[in-house]
Design a protein around this motif. Structure first.
Motif, PDB file in Angstrom:
ATOM      1  N   SER A  75       1.813 -12.342   5.146  1.00 13.55           N
ATOM      2  CA  SER A  75       1.232 -12.909   4.250  1.00 13.55           C
ATOM      3  C   SER A  75       1.963 -12.877   2.890  1.00 13.55           C
ATOM      4  O   SER A  75       2.726 -11.822   2.634  1.00 13.55           O
ATOM      5  N   ASP A  76       1.920 -13.714   2.154  1.00 12.29           N
ATOM      6  CA  ASP A  76       2.737 -13.847   0.796  1.00 12.29           C
ATOM      7  C   ASP A  76       1.697 -13.193  -0.329  1.00 12.29           C
ATOM      8  O   ASP A  76       2.206 -13.055  -1.325  1.00 12.29           O
ATOM      9  N   LYS A  77       0.463 -12.866  -0.038  1.00 11.95           N
ATOM     10  CA  LYS A  77      -0.541 -12.329  -0.894  1.00 11.95           C
ATOM     11  C   LYS A  77       0.011 -10.926  -1.498  1.00 11.95           C
ATOM     12  O   LYS A  77       0.033 -10.653  -2.508  1.00 11.95           O
ATOM     13  N   LEU A  78       0.465 -10.254  -0.461  1.00 12.79           N
ATOM     14  CA  LEU A  78       1.205  -8.932  -0.834  1.00 12.79           C
ATOM     15  C   LEU A  78       2.474  -8.889  -0.307  1.00 12.79           C
ATOM     16  O   LEU A  78       2.782  -8.215   0.938  1.00 12.79           O
ATOM     17  N   PRO A  79       3.435  -9.449  -0.973  1.00 15.59           N
ATOM     18  CA  PRO A  79       4.929  -9.479  -0.356  1.00 15.59           C
ATOM     19  C   PRO A  79       5.490  -8.099  -0.339  1.00 15.59           C
ATOM     20  O   PRO A  79       5.603  -7.401  -1.284  1.00 15.59           O
ATOM     21  N   PHE A  80       6.042  -7.442   0.801  1.00 11.01           N
ATOM     22  CA  PHE A  80       6.590  -6.443   0.900  1.00 11.01           C
ATOM     23  C   PHE A  80       7.702  -6.540   2.269  1.00 11.01           C
ATOM     24  O   PHE A  80       7.329  -7.123   2.968  1.00 11.01           O
ATOM     25  N   THR A  81       8.653  -5.652   2.187  1.00  3.59           N
ATOM     26  CA  THR A  81       9.331  -5.227   3.394  1.00  3.59           C
ATOM     27  C   THR A  81       9.462  -4.011   3.747  1.00  3.59           C
ATOM     28  O   THR A  81       9.520  -3.020   2.915  1.00  3.59           O
ATOM     29  N   LEU A  82       9.619  -3.738   5.054  1.00  6.08           N
ATOM     30  CA  LEU A  82       9.724  -2.460   5.595  1.00  6.08           C
ATOM     31  C   LEU A  82      11.119  -2.381   6.420  1.00  6.08           C
ATOM     32  O   LEU A  82      11.391  -3.198   7.248  1.00  6.08           O
ATOM     33  N   THR A  83      12.187  -1.700   5.950  1.00  3.76           N
ATOM     34  CA  THR A  83      13.685  -1.657   6.426  1.00  3.76           C
ATOM     35  C   THR A  83      13.795  -0.419   7.013  1.00  3.76           C
ATOM     36  O   THR A  83      13.670   0.616   6.704  1.00  3.76           O
ATOM     37  N   GLY A  84      14.480  -0.395   8.281  1.00  4.93           N
ATOM     38  CA  GLY A  84      14.975   0.646   9.125  1.00  4.93           C
ATOM     39  C   GLY A  84      16.398   0.589   9.173  1.00  4.93           C
ATOM     40  O   GLY A  84      17.041  -0.542   9.517  1.00  4.93           O
ATOM     41  N   ASN A  85      17.135   1.240   8.571  1.00  7.36           N
ATOM     42  CA  ASN A  85      18.561   1.475   8.710  1.00  7.36           C
ATOM     43  C   ASN A  85      19.020   2.415   9.597  1.00  7.36           C
ATOM     44  O   ASN A  85      18.638   3.715   9.645  1.00  7.36           O
ATOM     45  N   ILE A  86      20.027   1.978  10.666  1.00 10.02           N
ATOM     46  CA  ILE A  86      20.265   2.851  11.745  1.00 10.02           C
ATOM     47  C   ILE A  86      21.743   3.246  11.686  1.00 10.02           C
ATOM     48  O   ILE A  86      22.514   2.341  11.350  1.00 10.02           O
ATOM     49  N   ASN A 105       1.565  -5.018  -8.927  1.00 12.32           N
ATOM     50  CA  ASN A 105       1.273  -4.511 -10.102  1.00 12.32           C
ATOM     51  C   ASN A 105       0.990  -3.091 -10.287  1.00 12.32           C
ATOM     52  O   ASN A 105       0.750  -2.409  -9.294  1.00 12.32           O
ATOM     53  N   ALA A 106       0.891  -2.532 -11.539  1.00  8.49           N
ATOM     54  CA  ALA A 106       0.797  -0.861 -11.695  1.00  8.49           C
ATOM     55  C   ALA A 106      -0.348  -0.484 -11.217  1.00  8.49           C
ATOM     56  O   ALA A 106      -0.291   0.713 -10.570  1.00  8.49           O
ATOM     57  N   MET A 107      -1.492  -1.053 -11.185  1.00  7.50           N
ATOM     58  CA  MET A 107      -2.812  -0.689 -10.355  1.00  7.50           C
ATOM     59  C   MET A 107      -2.670  -0.406  -9.243  1.00  7.50           C
ATOM     60  O   MET A 107      -2.961   0.402  -8.542  1.00  7.50           O
ATOM     61  N   MET A 108      -2.051  -1.519  -8.243  1.00  9.89           N
ATOM     62  CA  MET A 108      -2.161  -1.823  -7.049  1.00  9.89           C
ATOM     63  C   MET A 108      -1.057  -0.748  -6.584  1.00  9.89           C
ATOM     64  O   MET A 108      -1.284   0.030  -5.492  1.00  9.89           O
ATOM     65  N   ALA A 109      -0.048  -0.627  -7.331  1.00 11.09           N
ATOM     66  CA  ALA A 109       1.046   0.510  -6.875  1.00 11.09           C
ATOM     67  C   ALA A 109       0.651   1.809  -6.799  1.00 11.09           C
ATOM     68  O   ALA A 109       0.744   2.662  -5.773  1.00 11.09           O
ATOM     69  N   MET A 110      -0.216   2.142  -7.617  1.00 10.16           N
ATOM     70  CA  MET A 110      -0.668   3.459  -7.715  1.00 10.16           C
ATOM     71  C   MET A 110      -1.747   3.789  -6.591  1.00 10.16           C
ATOM     72  O   MET A 110      -1.698   4.831  -6.154  1.00 10.16           O
ATOM     73  N   MET A 111      -2.482   2.916  -6.208  1.00 14.27           N
ATOM     74  CA  MET A 111      -3.378   2.862  -5.254  1.00 14.27           C
ATOM     75  C   MET A 111      -2.783   3.012  -3.980  1.00 14.27           C
ATOM     76  O   MET A 111      -3.300   3.727  -2.991  1.00 14.27           O
ATOM     77  N   ILE A 112      -1.797   2.168  -3.788  1.00 14.81           N
ATOM     78  CA  ILE A 112      -1.200   2.372  -2.450  1.00 14.81           C
ATOM     79  C   ILE A 112       0.044   3.174  -2.088  1.00 14.81           C
ATOM     80  O   ILE A 112       0.311   3.305  -1.044  1.00 14.81           O
ATOM     81  N   LYS A 113       0.816   3.599  -3.178  1.00 12.53           N
ATOM     82  CA  LYS A 113       1.919   4.667  -2.870  1.00 12.53           C
ATOM     83  C   LYS A 113       1.721   5.632  -1.937  1.00 12.53           C
ATOM     84  O   LYS A 113       2.610   5.844  -1.028  1.00 12.53           O
ATOM     85  N   SER A 114       0.559   6.397  -2.040  1.00 17.27           N
ATOM     86  CA  SER A 114       0.274   7.637  -1.480  1.00 17.27           C
ATOM     87  C   SER A 114      -0.022   7.136   0.049  1.00 17.27           C
ATOM     88  O   SER A 114       0.920   7.845   0.981  1.00 17.27           O
ATOM     89  N   PRO A 115      -0.833   6.500   0.306  1.00 11.63           N
ATOM     90  CA  PRO A 115      -0.953   5.892   1.673  1.00 11.63           C
ATOM     91  C   PRO A 115       0.270   5.189   2.477  1.00 11.63           C
ATOM     92  O   PRO A 115       0.672   5.484   3.775  1.00 11.63           O
ATOM     93  N   ILE A 116       0.890   4.690   1.604  1.00 12.67           N
ATOM     94  CA  ILE A 116       2.233   4.028   2.382  1.00 12.67           C
ATOM     95  C   ILE A 116       3.355   5.192   2.815  1.00 12.67           C
ATOM     96  O   ILE A 116       3.772   4.993   3.714  1.00 12.67           O
ATOM     97  N   THR A 117       3.308   5.912   1.703  1.00 15.80           N
ATOM     98  CA  THR A 117       4.353   7.068   1.780  1.00 15.80           C
ATOM     99  C   THR A 117       4.105   7.795   3.096  1.00 15.80           C
ATOM    100  O   THR A 117       4.910   8.144   4.137  1.00 15.80           O
ATOM    101  N   ASN A 118       2.729   8.164   3.317  1.00 19.50           N
ATOM    102  CA  ASN A 118       2.302   8.914   4.276  1.00 19.50           C
ATOM    103  C   ASN A 118       2.465   8.192   5.734  1.00 19.50           C
ATOM    104  O   ASN A 118       2.904   8.592   6.674  1.00 19.50           O
TER     105      ASN A 118
END
Length: 132
Positions: A75-86, A105-118
């Motif tokens: 979806s283009d609503k929340l554009p992101f990539t997950l890259t695996g370098n081997i 945006n800053a608010m969204m980044a703050m909310m999702i940083k921890s769950p995405i990192t985990n």
């Protein structure tokens, strides 16, 4: 927003790791224990949901044989990539580094940083399951 997790050594060749990561159905093996849903939509796309989180649909966007696999949001609503370098470390050993890149945006980044990192740390830890 850029997130990287520590590299993970895998007791498989770079070719085996690449083939594992480009076969979409294998991502179910890497998912956290709190997965609520995992569904393969086609040979390049799957969707999953973790308990208490919205569904995310990922599509295989780019692949460089034995070196890199890039998944991106379908979806283009929340554009992101997950890259695996081997990186090959030997005939039967390689190293995988995972990184996340997204425009939020800053608010969204703050909310999702921890769950995405985990989430990414779990994916990385579960790389040890490749080929088991």
């Amino acid at each position: 927003m850029h997130i990287e997790v520590p590299k993970k050594k895998v007791s498989k060749s770079d070719k085996e790791v690449f083939e594992f990561l480009t076969d979409i159905k294998n991502f179910e093996t890497l998912m956290p224990a709190n997965i609520d849903k995992f569904e393969v939509l086609d040979d390049k796309t799957f969707k999953f949901a973790l308990k208490g989180m919205p569904e995310i649909t990922l599509r295989l966007k780019e692949q460089i044989p034995h070196e890199k696999v890039v998944l991106g949001a379908a979806s283009d609503k929340l554009p992101f990539t997950l890259t695996g370098n081997i990186t090959a470390l030997g005939a039967d050993e390689s190293e995988v580094s995972l990184s996340f890149e997204g425009e939020f945006n800053a608010m969204m980044a703050m909310m999702i940083k921890s769950p995405i990192t985990n989430f990414m740390e779990t994916l990385s830890t579960n790389m040890g399951k490749i080929g088991q």
